[in-house]
Design an enzyme around this catalytic site. Structure first.
Site, mmCIF file in Angstrom:
data_model
loop_
_atom_site.group_PDB
_atom_site.id
_atom_site.type_symbol
_atom_site.label_atom_id
_atom_site.label_comp_id
_atom_site.label_asym_id
_atom_site.label_seq_id
_atom_site.Cartn_x
_atom_site.Cartn_y
_atom_site.Cartn_z
ATOM 1 C CD GLU A 111 -1.837 1.393 3.087
ATOM 2 O OE1 GLU A 111 -1.028 1.997 3.818
ATOM 3 O OE2 GLU A 111 -2.855 0.831 3.509
ATOM 4 C CG ASP A 170 -5.005 -2.125 -0.178
ATOM 5 O OD1 ASP A 170 -4.348 -3.177 0.003
ATOM 6 O OD2 ASP A 170 -4.989 -1.178 0.626
#
Length: 407
Positions: A111, A170
């Site tokens: 991330e 993500d």
């Protein structure tokens, strides 16, 4: 950035001389221009003619050309400034290209690498982009084309290792999105080709069908439970990235995810303010709910508050109804004039502390979009000494989103 500085310089010079002239006409007083605030403009109000000798010449040399060059050169107010980016890199980017999570033992995550690459592209900082991408490939790449999500430094600080080989979808979305954006900024690169495998692996291995449409699984391991339940995190639906993935690959799975995320946000409304939780389950017969609190906190917290950033960034007018609960909550529940950080969705108990600057920036962006105000009017919070990597990153990303939306 230089255009904004020049614009500010011109305004400061103009109003400094004007203020000095009114206070003591005919006398040159040596004071810093920054001691005088820039007055708000009032339509139809003209400044009085000055009586300081040399003022017209000074304005022509320093003020007026600077004002018009800076204010009408196409630079949008509210974009990330060079000083902020330099500060960000000094605080959170190691020389080897690793973004450090200062609130979590200086670990690094996919991330964080993806967010850092996004900001480097936004800034046009190719050297920093390549450093981060290089470190990510070297230290986090897995044999299956995905990335290990977490890396921990050793005690000496000179080395480290992957401490959790599971992936985080993500992180891969952010890295791939940054590569796609970089390929457009620097067309001589291979970034688009490097983004393709991530988009392919995510579509093939991290998506599952449900009665509510396609789901993005947070990781390969641990999120598909017994009884046909899939745990999802709606802040992993990075809507503007999905649009670019569809453009790059032609794969309709990204359109399906775009639709399912909005559908789930329309369903996952909990507590007094009808907010989504950080974690949600969707089962095989279509039931949607919050997982037991023994497994995941039942709150609108540090994951979910990213959702309105991605909704606003997508720039779709139809998302206004989805943005509204976030803005209403943050507007109503504040501490010291700032929105609160989190709220329990099982008891409607808000945190007794204010949101960090990054969350506040997302609120201000969502509010401006919802109210259809010029994004240049947003009064952003500043970067705070000692702020966490996460908050500082989201602050700059909110500004990057505003810059994109203003184009």
């Amino acid at each position: 950035m230089c255009h904004n500085i020049i614009c500010l310089k011109g305004l400061l010079i103009f109003f400094t001389f004007h203020a000095l002239n009114r206070k003591n006409p005919g006398v040159m007083v040596h004071q810093s221009a920054t001691s005088f605030p820039i007055p708000a403009s009032h339509p139809g109000q003209r400044p009085r003619r000055g009586r300081v000798w040399g003022l017209p010449v000074m304005m022509c040399i320093l003020g007026i050309p600077s004002f018009f060059w800076g204010c009408f050169s196409g630079e949008k107010a509210g974009t990330v400034t060079d000083r902020e980016w330099t500060t960000y890199k000094a605080r959170y980017l190691r020389p080897e290209g690793r973004i450090v999570d200062t609130g979590n033992g200086n670990k690094s995550h996919t991330e964080g690498q993806g967010y850092g690459m996004m900001l480097a592209e936004h800034y046009g900082d190719r050297a920093a982009f390549d450093e981060m991408w290089g470190w990510t490939k070297t230290h986090l790449a897995r044999q299956d084309g995905l990335l290990s999500w977490s890396w921990i430094p050793d005690v000496s600080g000179t080395g480290g290792h992957v401490d959790d080989p599971n992936n985080a979808s993500d992180g891969e979305v952010l890295v791939a999105w940054a590569l796609i954006r970089a390929s457009k900024r620097w067309p001589d690169s291979k970034y688009a080709a490097e983004a393709q495998p991530f988009a392919l692996a995510l579509a093939e291995r991290l998506t599952v069908q449900s009665p509510h449409g396609m789901l993005l699984v947070p990781g390969l391991i641990g999120f598909q439970k017994e009884g046909g339940r899939t745990i999802v995190n709606l802040s992993y639906w990075i809507f503007p990235a999905f649009h670019e993935f569809r453009e790059l690959t032609g794969n309709t799975v990204w359109t399906a995810l775009d639709s399912s995320g909005r559908r789930l946000l329309g369903i996952a409304k909990y507590g007094k303010w009808k907010l989504p939780p950080d974690w949600l389950f969707v089962d095989e017969i279509g039931a949607v709910g919050m997982p037991p609190k023994e497994q995941f906190p039942q709150e609108f917290g540090y994951n979910a508050f990213r959702i309105p950033l991605y909704l606003a960034w997508a720039g779709q007018a139809s998302d206004e109804a989805l943005l509204k609960p976030f803005v209403e909550f943050w507007s109503e529940k504040q501490v010291g004039g700032r929105p609160v950080a989190t709220v329990g969705l099982d008891d409607d108990e808000p945190a007794d502390y204010a949101a960090p600057p990054g969350e506040e920036a997302i609120y201000l962006l969502a509010q401006a979009v919802l109210e259809k105000r010029p994004l240049a009017s947003i009064r952003w919070p500043g970067m705070v000494e000692g702020d966490s990597y996460y908050s500082a990153t989201l602050l700059l990303l909110a500004k990057a989103a505003a810059s994109d939306l203003a184009k």
